[in-house]
Design a protein around this motif. Sequence first.
Motif, mmCIF file in Angstrom:
data_model
loop_
_atom_site.group_PDB
_atom_site.id
_atom_site.type_symbol
_atom_site.label_atom_id
_atom_site.label_comp_id
_atom_site.label_asym_id
_atom_site.label_seq_id
_atom_site.Cartn_x
_atom_site.Cartn_y
_atom_site.Cartn_z
ATOM 1 N N UNK A 101 0.834 -1.202 0.000
ATOM 2 C CA UNK A 101 0.000 0.000 0.000
ATOM 3 C C UNK A 101 0.869 1.252 0.000
ATOM 4 N N UNK A 102 1.891 1.274 0.876
ATOM 5 C CA UNK A 102 2.737 2.456 0.985
ATOM 6 C C UNK A 102 3.595 2.666 -0.260
ATOM 7 N N UNK A 103 4.030 1.574 -0.879
ATOM 8 C CA UNK A 103 4.774 1.693 -2.129
ATOM 9 C C UNK A 103 3.893 2.402 -3.163
ATOM 10 N N UNK A 104 2.620 2.038 -3.196
ATOM 11 C CA UNK A 104 1.672 2.637 -4.135
ATOM 12 C C UNK A 104 1.508 4.131 -3.879
ATOM 13 N N UNK A 105 1.674 4.542 -2.612
ATOM 14 C CA UNK A 105 1.532 5.950 -2.251
ATOM 15 C C UNK A 105 2.808 6.727 -2.566
ATOM 16 N N UNK A 106 3.947 6.168 -2.171
ATOM 17 C CA UNK A 106 5.213 6.898 -2.238
ATOM 18 C C UNK A 106 5.918 6.797 -3.593
ATOM 19 N N UNK A 107 5.787 5.661 -4.273
ATOM 20 C CA UNK A 107 6.513 5.431 -5.515
ATOM 21 C C UNK A 107 5.524 5.183 -6.649
ATOM 22 N N UNK A 108 5.147 6.230 -7.334
ATOM 23 C CA UNK A 108 4.165 6.085 -8.408
ATOM 24 C C UNK A 108 4.755 5.279 -9.556
ATOM 25 N N UNK A 109 3.957 4.337 -10.065
ATOM 26 C CA UNK A 109 4.386 3.572 -11.222
ATOM 27 C C UNK A 109 5.144 2.302 -10.905
ATOM 28 N N UNK A 110 5.147 1.875 -9.633
ATOM 29 C CA UNK A 110 5.817 0.626 -9.269
ATOM 30 C C UNK A 110 4.833 -0.273 -8.522
ATOM 31 N N UNK A 111 4.889 -1.565 -8.793
ATOM 32 C CA UNK A 111 4.046 -2.529 -8.093
ATOM 33 C C UNK A 111 4.913 -3.592 -7.447
ATOM 34 N N UNK A 112 4.503 -4.039 -6.280
ATOM 35 C CA UNK A 112 5.210 -5.099 -5.572
ATOM 36 C C UNK A 112 4.304 -6.321 -5.538
ATOM 37 N N UNK A 113 4.738 -7.392 -6.155
ATOM 38 C CA UNK A 113 3.951 -8.617 -6.229
ATOM 39 C C UNK A 113 4.609 -9.687 -5.366
ATOM 40 N N UNK A 114 3.864 -10.232 -4.407
ATOM 41 C CA UNK A 114 4.381 -11.273 -3.516
ATOM 42 C C UNK A 114 3.696 -12.589 -3.863
ATOM 43 N N UNK A 115 4.495 -13.606 -4.230
ATOM 44 C CA UNK A 115 3.941 -14.916 -4.592
ATOM 45 C C UNK A 115 4.699 -16.024 -3.867
ATOM 46 N N UNK A 116 3.974 -17.111 -3.577
ATOM 47 C CA UNK A 116 4.572 -18.263 -2.887
ATOM 48 C C UNK A 116 4.764 -19.407 -3.872
ATOM 49 N N UNK A 117 5.940 -20.019 -3.841
ATOM 50 C CA UNK A 117 6.252 -21.176 -4.677
ATOM 51 C C UNK A 117 6.848 -22.252 -3.771
#
Length: 331
Positions: A101-117
Amino acid sequence: MNIHSIAWRSILRLQQIYPKEVGEICNRIGLPEKILLNQNLTLPIEMFLNFFIQAESVFDDELISINYSRMAQIRPNYSELLGLIFVYSRHMKESFKLLQTYINIELEGINVLVTKHQDIVKIQFIADPVIEYSSLYENLCLSMLAAFIRSKRYAIKHITTKIRPSNKSINEKSVFNCPIYFNGTETSIVISHNTFMKKNSIANSKLVAFLASIAQEKLQQKQTRSNMIDKVETLLCNYENNYNNVNIEEISSQLSMSVNSLRNQLSKNKTNFRQTFNQHKLKRAKQMLKEGQSVKVISYLLGYTEPSSFIRWFISQTNITPTTFKKDLQS
């Protein structure tokens, strides 16, 4: 698209450690060093990325975009909200959920995707493809997140990056005490599932809930602040005490649009750049008068060479003198 205060303060930390190098980079990209001290700094992504493009030659480091968080000695203490998230969440799973959520607020144009393998967790960084040097932007986000993880003394299994250094021997180097794979199809950090779910003995659920509520409020504000006037005023805040450097060409460039486009957008809001700038200065002038600052000091802070020029401008905006305005406040 913009970069907000927290990310820029990480560069301020780098400046404290390497003042000469950062000064040279700022000079190259036309960024006044004093602007870095602004607590509400908002500047275009392009300027943020240009900083690291120039840093590569100044620091003679091909991997500056990955190494900079380590060079700046970034720790949660220096990163405010992002650091608090990592220090006081129950485990990394909770911290990354809030962090997205905070990345979306502070760094426009970047997404953080967390996946489990299976028994590993991958944290992937995906920049908007319209951003120039998007791979560099992803590396910078990776650098910050890797620094937080290592600050908790958690192990990183490996890092993957899209870049391909020209020096092939660099493949043997280890970044953040883990292998790094170059020229991949993604930019990511891989940690074990046990690390991701490891309990935190100093977790503070109330603080994390409070941070979550702030994030939600900020997101709502961001979604409603689509007005071009707000965007221009946000950028004008970065010129505090340097208003004589403001011009429509520079502001339109920071908004990644042409001067004519900015004029048209402001016209739709029934105003123009001069009026928007004057309204912003007037707010600052009135606030400083309320705080008891002298007319002489305010005039210089607003970019006027003589107090008489400021007084004439203030009268043109309000039909009263600054002194009368102060007297009205007292009465």
